[in-house]
Design a protein around this motif. Structure first.
Motif, PDB file in Angstrom:
ATOM      1  N   THR A  58      -1.149   6.317   6.716  1.00  0.00           N
ATOM      2  CA  THR A  58      -2.394   7.067   6.641  1.00  0.00           C
ATOM      3  C   THR A  58      -2.205   8.502   7.133  1.00  0.00           C
ATOM      4  OG1 THR A  58      -3.034   6.265   8.827  1.00  0.00           O
ATOM      5  CG2 THR A  58      -3.803   4.998   6.940  1.00  0.00           C
ATOM      6  N   ASN A  59      -3.029   9.409   6.586  1.00  0.00           N
ATOM      7  CA  ASN A  59      -2.943  10.805   6.992  1.00  0.00           C
ATOM      8  C   ASN A  59      -3.780  11.050   8.235  1.00  0.00           C
ATOM      9  OD1 ASN A  59      -5.611  10.870   6.157  1.00  0.00           O
ATOM     10  ND2 ASN A  59      -5.181  11.975   4.237  1.00  0.00           N
ATOM     11  N   GLU A  60      -3.989  12.323   8.578  1.00  0.00           N
ATOM     12  CA  GLU A  60      -4.704  12.646   9.809  1.00  0.00           C
ATOM     13  C   GLU A  60      -6.142  12.154   9.790  1.00  0.00           C
ATOM     14  OE1 GLU A  60      -4.959  16.271   7.101  1.00  0.00           O
ATOM     15  OE2 GLU A  60      -3.510  14.733   7.650  1.00  0.00           O
ATOM     16  N   ASN A  61      -6.690  11.882   8.598  1.00  0.00           N
ATOM     17  CA  ASN A  61      -8.049  11.368   8.474  1.00  0.00           C
ATOM     18  C   ASN A  61      -8.087   9.856   8.278  1.00  0.00           C
ATOM     19  OD1 ASN A  61      -9.224  14.016   8.602  1.00  0.00           O
ATOM     20  ND2 ASN A  61      -8.577  14.337   6.471  1.00  0.00           N
ATOM     21  N   GLY A  62      -6.939   9.210   8.494  1.00  0.00           N
ATOM     22  CA  GLY A  62      -6.893   7.764   8.361  1.00  0.00           C
ATOM     23  C   GLY A  62      -6.890   7.278   6.923  1.00  0.00           C
ATOM     24  N   GLN A  63      -6.627   8.162   5.982  1.00  0.00           N
ATOM     25  CA  GLN A  63      -6.689   7.813   4.559  1.00  0.00           C
ATOM     26  C   GLN A  63      -5.281   7.557   4.014  1.00  0.00           C
ATOM     27  OE1 GLN A  63      -8.596  11.336   3.109  1.00  0.00           O
ATOM     28  NE2 GLN A  63     -10.666  10.592   3.580  1.00  0.00           N
ATOM     29  N   PHE A  64      -5.194   6.651   3.042  1.00  0.00           N
ATOM     30  CA  PHE A  64      -3.909   6.338   2.429  1.00  0.00           C
ATOM     31  C   PHE A  64      -4.051   6.247   0.919  1.00  0.00           C
ATOM     32  CE2 PHE A  64      -5.925   2.230   3.047  1.00  0.00           C
ATOM     33  CZ  PHE A  64      -5.620   1.538   1.896  1.00  0.00           C
ATOM     34  N   THR A  65      -2.941   6.494   0.255  1.00  0.00           N
ATOM     35  CA  THR A  65      -2.846   6.354  -1.198  1.00  0.00           C
ATOM     36  C   THR A  65      -1.441   5.886  -1.515  1.00  0.00           C
ATOM     37  OG1 THR A  65      -4.405   8.158  -1.578  1.00  0.00           O
ATOM     38  CG2 THR A  65      -3.011   7.517  -3.427  1.00  0.00           C
ATOM     39  N   LEU A  66      -1.329   4.878  -2.378  1.00  0.00           N
ATOM     40  CA  LEU A  66       0.002   4.445  -2.805  1.00  0.00           C
ATOM     41  C   LEU A  66      -0.044   3.923  -4.226  1.00  0.00           C
ATOM     42  CD1 LEU A  66      -0.059   1.103  -2.653  1.00  0.00           C
ATOM     43  CD2 LEU A  66       0.371   1.502  -0.244  1.00  0.00           C
ATOM     44  N   ASN A  67       1.103   3.904  -4.850  1.00  0.00           N
ATOM     45  CA  ASN A  67       1.247   3.397  -6.217  1.00  0.00           C
ATOM     46  C   ASN A  67       1.919   2.039  -6.175  1.00  0.00           C
ATOM     47  OD1 ASN A  67       0.197   5.752  -7.437  1.00  0.00           O
ATOM     48  ND2 ASN A  67       2.171   6.774  -7.178  1.00  0.00           N
ATOM     49  N   THR A  68       1.426   1.109  -7.001  1.00  0.00           N
ATOM     50  CA  THR A  68       2.009  -0.223  -7.056  1.00  0.00           C
ATOM     51  C   THR A  68       1.902  -0.787  -8.461  1.00  0.00           C
ATOM     52  OG1 THR A  68       1.887  -2.462  -6.186  1.00  0.00           O
ATOM     53  CG2 THR A  68      -0.182  -1.267  -6.341  1.00  0.00           C
ATOM     54  N   SER A  69       2.844  -1.650  -8.774  1.00  0.00           N
ATOM     55  CA  SER A  69       2.799  -2.342 -10.060  1.00  0.00           C
ATOM     56  C   SER A  69       2.017  -3.646  -9.960  1.00  0.00           C
ATOM     57  CB  SER A  69       4.227  -2.621 -10.546  1.00  0.00           C
ATOM     58  OG  SER A  69       4.924  -3.395  -9.592  1.00  0.00           O
ATOM     59  N   ALA A  70       1.600  -3.996  -8.713  1.00  0.00           N
ATOM     60  CA  ALA A  70       0.852  -5.244  -8.524  1.00  0.00           C
ATOM     61  C   ALA A  70      -0.542  -5.131  -9.132  1.00  0.00           C
ATOM     62  CB  ALA A  70       0.751  -5.563  -7.037  1.00  0.00           C
ATOM     63  N   THR A  71      -1.058  -6.249  -9.637  1.00  0.00           N
ATOM     64  CA  THR A  71      -2.420  -6.313 -10.175  1.00  0.00           C
ATOM     65  C   THR A  71      -3.239  -7.244  -9.307  1.00  0.00           C
ATOM     66  OG1 THR A  71      -1.772  -8.104 -11.673  1.00  0.00           O
ATOM     67  CG2 THR A  71      -1.678  -5.858 -12.531  1.00  0.00           C
ATOM     68  N   ALA A  72      -4.538  -6.934  -9.186  1.00  0.00           N
ATOM     69  CA  ALA A  72      -5.420  -7.751  -8.351  1.00  0.00           C
ATOM     70  C   ALA A  72      -5.469  -9.183  -8.869  1.00  0.00           C
ATOM     71  CB  ALA A  72      -6.820  -7.135  -8.332  1.00  0.00           C
ATOM     72  N   PRO A  73      -5.551 -10.181  -7.949  1.00  0.00           N
ATOM     73  CA  PRO A  73      -5.614  -9.971  -6.496  1.00  0.00           C
ATOM     74  C   PRO A  73      -4.226  -9.786  -5.884  1.00  0.00           C
ATOM     75  CG  PRO A  73      -5.807 -12.280  -6.996  1.00  0.00           C
ATOM     76  CD  PRO A  73      -5.750 -11.586  -8.325  1.00  0.00           C
ATOM     77  N   PHE A  74      -4.159  -8.902  -4.879  1.00  0.00           N
ATOM     78  CA  PHE A  74      -2.944  -8.737  -4.084  1.00  0.00           C
ATOM     79  C   PHE A  74      -3.367  -8.452  -2.649  1.00  0.00           C
ATOM     80  CE2 PHE A  74      -3.933  -4.678  -6.090  1.00  0.00           C
ATOM     81  CZ  PHE A  74      -4.019  -3.825  -5.000  1.00  0.00           C
ATOM     82  N   THR A  75      -2.401  -8.480  -1.734  1.00  0.00           N
ATOM     83  CA  THR A  75      -2.726  -8.342  -0.314  1.00  0.00           C
ATOM     84  C   THR A  75      -2.087  -7.087   0.273  1.00  0.00           C
ATOM     85  OG1 THR A  75      -2.863 -10.737  -0.059  1.00  0.00           O
ATOM     86  CG2 THR A  75      -2.588  -9.454   1.950  1.00  0.00           C
TER      87      THR A  75
END
Length: 958
Positions: A58-75
């Motif tokens: 997470t950044n200084e504001n507690g936010q995150f972004t990531l890329n994944t090939s997984a499809t919902a549902p995932f954990t």
């Protein structure tokens, strides 16, 4: 360099053929992480897609972004030091995810790998292990995390320089510790020509350090030859989970109230960059430290024959040899000087006269009384040709001096130079680590990594070595997965402009005035002063003043020119002090873990390794001036573990290692962990440690201590080179007794005892280590860890000083040998952590003792009997403000080494820091000090006194 790239390219092909590349469509997920109580956002939380290695923070504001090939549902799995791990299933939208985390105490829940080469809770480790995690690294009170290692239970540092410190556990400490292994991201961090890690000169940048794991005991069963007294693993951060730009700046002062120099600044700066693009990631770190080093100024008078301190100084002892003074190692007996002058003069006059005057010494004895007047001497000289008179006149004082008893049976040494006038104290350390990462699948990662470090420091071995522009590069290719690892790397050591300080002092003296001139001048002027009625001490002072006429004074153009020339001329040239080392190490290893394939019915690991030491010193360290020296080693290990009813776990390990110069060795290990209550375990182990004689133990051929001693390898070929098997040398004890008898006026050759070397030469050293320990949580606030150990060493590698007589000239050799009989050591340690609200009160106590030793063994159990640490910390005593303070004390003890031996006084130091977190800009400001009270101390005899270091640091995005 072509050899490096050829080998690594071949390995790269093997690694990439070993796995299949996987490509998939990616989607973007994002969200925010908060504290469930305060609702504040949390920066730096690691968020991972479960079952993959795809992660971000997470950044200084507690936010995150990531890329994944997984499809919902995932954990998603969120982890943050000081908080409970959270798993959150994503079933619908993959944006605006909210994760709430709960703070918790995590005492005893850290996961370690080093103890069994597989992840396990530290509470369940089968052997003693110490760990520094990211929080401890960030909050250390010392200027460097490496300095903070000494606060760990049972760990001590030998500090030779501000940048050169050697780690040790369980006694037998050394400035360059060959009984302790250090690994950086799986690479053995030793310098190939030294066989030990050079501190943290080419180690890890604090910004990139994820954790430190330290095993304070034998570890050969899992890590191969070496590490007989301990192994430390430093692991860097992953560019997948720790991304972005980080930097750190530190500035401070040291040398406050230093009698040797004024207060001086030191600076350190570091930058880390990491970026991941789904499968591909890069990482780069750079750090630079500059400082004025601590100066070694111990001018205690040292007797190198008996290896002990003696009284007197330069004004009271004609044979003064200061510990941190160089050039004064060269000494000669005054009567020997007189006899040599008379012998040489007689031979010269006999030749010049065509044999008409065969023995001028005898003629002087017959012609002149011991109280001869100038007129008598003048009349005597008038009877010889004018061309011969100067030589005859020069011989007369020596002849009369011996007959009149004016020349004592006394050794005198040349006037030396202080270390601070010879050694480069401009300490620098530059480190960089660069790596490329590619995920062949969610569990398989390929890594290409380059670590390179260079700097200027001072190292204490058998001498004080000025390491100038010294550098080491490590180049690695690795393929690792959930169950396997393949790794190949090379270590390339370059000595740069490094040199031996004592040789430099000796050659500066020799350049200003040759020994063959200086010593006769000294003795001749001494005789003249005594004949004129001067007392002994006064005569010595007058003699030294006369002989030192023309001696290069520090700072003069003559001194600087001679120093520069000698520093830049190699040892093998016969006129220089410079090393010319380009030694390399090549290492290949692999490991496979069958545990998952066996469905957890049995934990099973196997591994193998192959290593080559490629020695290239050009005759400046090793006996390799006219030949190449390569040393090949290989080994393999197997480990099996089984749990019984979740109460008892038994693990069996064994490893076989073979060095080309020695017989192979098998090192077993048996460990057991008994769970007496939840989070409370008793551990017991029997381990064996093993190490080969170092590359220097095998092949060194080097003059040290101003040329007074020649160090040679312990292999039969090295011993035979100097005919030590046939022309047997004398033991140092008997030689000293012989010298004592000579000083008393009745030299007794019958006192000399010969030393017989083993026909097979030096052998590998081994240890049997027994340990019983307990680690447990008492409630949730108290963590206790305690252990006791008993070590039995066999074929302990030590060294002997022997004296060989060749044509009535005694030459001293230092040769590695195995101690006869068995050496034992034992000790115990206990550590306690107690959480009092948000405060952590911690302390540890260590006790080490040397047991039985054979009478022929030189005791170098270099560790204090008792030492302890007490600490108090709070990560947030008030909002965004934390502190850490520790007190360290150790008892006095006697230090023995090939450089110098003497008492190290007891000392206590206080380290402290206070830090201010600025979450809005992801930054921390830290103000701290090591040795806050500025009480100067030394960790080992002959090394510099060190005082307080006061600093302020700013860190962004650590």
């Amino acid at each position: 360099m072509s050899r490096i790239f050829t080998r690594l390219a071949c390995l790269l092909i093997v690694l990439f053929v070993s796995a299949n590349m996987v490509f998939a469509q990616n989607s973007t997920i994002s969200g925010t992480v908060t504290d469930n109580l305060t609702r504040e956002t949390l920066p730096g939380v690691t968020v991972t897609v479960k079952g993959t290695t795809i992660s971000t923070s997470t950044n200084e504001n507690g936010q995150f972004t990531l890329n994944t090939s997984a499809t919902a549902p995932f954990t998603l799995v969120a982890t943050y030091l000081g908080y409970k791990t959270v798993e959150q299933t994503v079933t619908g939208s993959a944006t605006a995810i909210l994760i709430s985390m709960e703070a918790q105490a995590i005492m005893g829940q850290e996961v370690v790998v080093a103890a069994s080469r597989t992840p396990e809770r530290i509470l369940e480790s089968p052997v003693s292990i110490e760990r520094l995690g990211q929080t401890a690294i960030k909050e250390t009170a010392s200027p460097s995390f490496y300095d903070a290692l000494t606060n760990l239970k049972g760990v001590e540092l030998s500090a030779q320089s501000i940048t050169f410190k050697s780690v040790n556990t369980r006694g037998f400490n050394a400035n360059g510790n060959t009984r302790f292994n250090q690994y950086v991201d799986g690479m053995d961090n030793q310098a190939p020509a030294l066989n030990f890690a050079v501190g943290n000169i080419i180690g890890m940048s604090e910004l990139d350090l994820d954790n430190v794991e330290l095993l304070p005991g034998a570890s050969s069963a899992l890590y191969g030859a070496g590490g007989i007294n301990g192994t430390m693993l430093l692991t860097s951060k992953s560019p997948y989970s720790s991304q972005g730009v980080s930097f750190q700046l530190k500035t401070g002062l040291n040398h406050l109230n230093d009698p040797n120099q004024k207060a001086r600044p030191f600076q350190e700066a570091g930058v880390r960059f990491a970026k991941a693009w789904n499968k591909f990631a890069v990482k780069s770190t750079v750090s630079l430290l500059t400082a004025d080093d601590w100066q070694a100024t111990d001018y205690t008078n040292f007797d190198r024959n008996s290896r002990s301190v003696k009284g007197g100084d330069r004004t009271t002892d004609p044979n003064y040899d200061g510990i941190n003074v160089y050039g004064d190692e060269v000494n000669v007996n005054m009567r020997n000087v007189a006899n040599n002058v008379l012998t040489a003069t007689s031979a010269g006059i006999a030749a010049a006269s065509g044999g008409a005057i065969p023995n001028i010494n005898a003629i002087i004895t017959a012609s002149l009384p011991v109280n001869a007047t100038p007129a008598q001497i003048g009349a005597f000289l008038g009877g010889f040709p004018a061309a011969l008179r100067p030589s005859i006149q020069n011989a007369i004082p020596f002849n009369i001096g011996l007959r009149a008893g004016l020349i004592p049976d006394q050794s005198v040494s040349r006037t030396g130079y202080n270390e601070k006038d010879l050694v480069d104290y401009d300490a620098r350390s530059f480190k960089t680590s660069n790596s490329l990462h590619y995920k062949l699948s969610n569990t398989v990662e390929a890594i290409a990594q380059v670590n390179w470090g260079a700097g200027t420091s001072v190292y204490t071995g058998s001498d004080r070595y000025s390491l100038r522009n010294f550098s080491i590069g490590q180049y690695k290719l690795e393929l690792k997965g959930q169950d396997f690892m393949l790794r190949g790397y090379t270590t390339q050591e370059r000595s740069g402009d490094s040199y031996i300080s004592s040789i430099l002092g000796v050659y500066i003296n020799e350049t200003s005035k040759a020994n063959s001139t200086w010593f006769p001048q000294y003795v001749g002027n001494y005789v003249g002063a005594r004949a004129a009625g001067a007392q002994d001490a006064q005569a010595h002072g007058l003699a030294r003043s006369a002989a030192d006429v023309g001696r290069y004074q520090v700072g003069t153009p003559q001194f600087n020119a001679a120093k520069e020339k000698i520093m830049n001329s190699t040892i093998s040239s016969g006129a220089g002090a410079k090393f010319d080392d380009n030694s390399n190490l090549w290492h290949y290893e692999g490991m496979y873990n069958f545990t998952n394939a066996l469905q957890d019915k049995l934990e099973l690991q196997v591994g193998a390794s192959y290593r080559v030491y490629d020695l290239n010193s050009g005759g400046t360290i090793f006996d390799d001036l006219n030949r190449e020296i390569d040393i090949n080693e290989y080994g393999a290990f197997i480990q099996a573990g089984k749990k019984f009813s979740d109460i008892f776990k038994l693990t069996l390990s064994g490893r076989y290692d073979k060095n080309m110069n020695f017989e192979g060795r098998f090192t077993p290990r048996v460990t057991g962990v008994f769970t007496v209550a939840p989070n409370n375990n008793i551990r017991a182990s029997f381990q064996t440690g093993y190490r080969n004689p170092t590359t220097q133990n095998q092949y060194i051929d080097l003059a040290v201590l101003g040329g007074a001693t020649r160090l040679i390898g312990g292999l039969p070929e090295s011993i035979s080179k100097y005919s030590l098997y046939t022309n047997k040398p004398f033991t140092d004890v008997s030689y000293r007794a012989f010298l004592a008898s000579a000083s008393a006026g009745t030299p007794n050759p019958a006192l000399l005892q010969t030393y017989t070397f083993d026909p097979k030469g030096v052998r590998p050293e081994s240890v049997k280590a027994y340990e019983l320990g307990y680690r447990g949580l008492l409630g949730s606030k108290v963590l206790i860890d305690a252990y006791g150990y008993y070590n039995q060493y066999k074929d302990f590698i030590t060294a002997v000083d022997v004296y060989q007589n060749v044509s009535n000239v005694f030459t001293r050799f230092g040769v590695p040998v195995n101690a006869a009989g068995e050496v034992t050591a034992y000790g115990t340690a206990v550590g306690i952590d107690y959480m009092i609200g948000t405060f952590n009160l911690n302390g540890n106590l260590s006790y080490n003792k040397l047991g039985e030793i054979p009478v022929t063994y030189v005791n170098d159990f270099n560790t204090p009997t008792v030492r302890y640490n007490i600490g108090l910390s709070n990560r947030e005593v008030v909002k965004n403000v934390g502190f850490n303070a520790s007190y360290r004390w150790q008892d006095s003890f006697y230090w023995t080494s090939s450089f110098a031996s003497g008492n190290v006084p007891a000392f206590g130091t206080v380290d402290a820091q206070v830090n201010l977190k600025i979450p809005s800009v992801k930054s921390v400001i830290k103000i701290g000090a090591s040795d806050l009270l500025n009480k100067y101390y030394t960790t080992s005899f002959g090394n510099p006194l060190m005082g307080g270091m006061y600093y302020v640091g700013f860190t962004f995005n650590q």
